[in-house]
Scaffold this motif. Structure first.
Motif, mmCIF file in Angstrom:
data_model
loop_
_atom_site.group_PDB
_atom_site.id
_atom_site.type_symbol
_atom_site.label_atom_id
_atom_site.label_comp_id
_atom_site.label_asym_id
_atom_site.label_seq_id
_atom_site.Cartn_x
_atom_site.Cartn_y
_atom_site.Cartn_z
ATOM 1 N N TRP A 96 0.834 -1.199 0.000
ATOM 2 C CA TRP A 96 0.000 0.000 0.000
ATOM 3 C C TRP A 96 0.872 1.254 0.000
ATOM 4 O O TRP A 96 1.801 1.379 0.798
ATOM 5 N N SER A 103 -7.927 -1.812 1.766
ATOM 6 C CA SER A 103 -9.308 -2.225 1.559
ATOM 7 C C SER A 103 -10.127 -2.059 2.837
ATOM 8 O O SER A 103 -9.583 -2.010 3.947
ATOM 9 N N THR A 104 -11.434 -1.990 2.667
ATOM 10 C CA THR A 104 -12.331 -1.892 3.816
ATOM 11 C C THR A 104 -12.158 -3.092 4.735
ATOM 12 O O THR A 104 -12.162 -2.952 5.965
#
Length: 252
Positions: A96, A103-104
């Motif tokens: 990331w 992500s959620t």
């Protein structure tokens, strides 16, 4: 501060008076993530730098510390942000580049881990979560910056000069990070798009350093302004003024 006797608050981790098992799930998550990191960290090039993450042990649910929010910060600010940093390192499972890339599902897992350490009243739910997100974003930026700068220092000590090609930093990763994730991050940092954005941010920050005088600004007339400035003494938000437009911005 009043404390609720019934199970409540995102940090309680209890359902109908019974422990929800969050602690056991989080311990398993931590062990799994820890193993993934260690399996890729046996190369000698990483020796001498920060090793695999050793998360703070989860307390028993009844012993979780009570927290609340004061002036945009946690009541136990240093402790809570340290835990946030540990969680981020332990659960950094993808290359990331920023918090928005997470992500959620991964965000929820990280917050579940945070809930394993603390508890709060129901009415603090939204504020605690918002505060957690704010400081997770900042820890994220700090973590990636430390990774890059640490690798540059390690490369320099090994006699490798870094100019513009991040690939020379591949052998100099931090021990806690998996080799594949590190290489994928290097590839992303090495793109012209990322380098351009990074250069723009550096220039913006350079504009906000030092002190300047504004003879015409209605609020800062004949005053010298030093940067960064803190509009709220107990707020961790750091702001700067655009020296050309005299506009107030929050550091991004």
């Amino acid at each position: 501060m009043a404390r609720s006797s019934s199970g409540g608050g995102r940090g309680r981790g209890r359902v109908n008076g019974q422990d929800s098992g969050t602690g056991e799930r989080l311990a398993l998550d931590a062990n799994e993530t820890h193993t993934q990191h260690e399996s890729n960290d046996d190369d000698e090039s990483a020796v001498g730098r920060r090793g695999p993450v050793a998360p703070t042990p989860l307390p028993e649910p009844r012993n979780r510390e009570w927290i609340w929010i004061i002036y945009g910060q946690f009541s136990n600010q240093s402790s809570a942000t340290r835990i946030i940093g540990e969680i981020l390192e332990a659960m950094y499972s993808e290359p990331w580049l920023s918090w928005k890339d997470v992500s959620t599902e991964d965000r929820n897992r990280m917050f579940e881990r945070f809930k394993g350490y603390y508890q709060w009243e129901n009415e603090w739910d939204d504020q605690v979560y918002s505060c957690w997100v704010k400081f997770m974003k900042r820890k994220f930026k700090d973590l990636l910056s430390r990774l890059r700068e640490g690798a540059k220092v390690a490369a320099s000590m090994a006699g490798v000069e870094f100019v513009d090609d991040f690939r020379v930093l591949i052998p100099h990763k931090s021990q806690w990070m998996g080799a594949k994730i590190w290489e994928d991050l290097i590839d992303k940092w090495n793109t012209d798009e990322w380098k351009k954005k990074s250069s723009q941010k550096i220039k913006t920050r350079e504009k906000s350093t030092g002190g300047i005088k504004s003879p015409n600004h209605p609020y800062l007339c004949n005053t010298v302004v030093s940067f960064p400035i803190f509009p709220y003494p107990m707020n961790d938000d750091i702001f700067y003024i655009d020296a050309e437009k005299w506009e107030l911005h929050e550091y991004s």
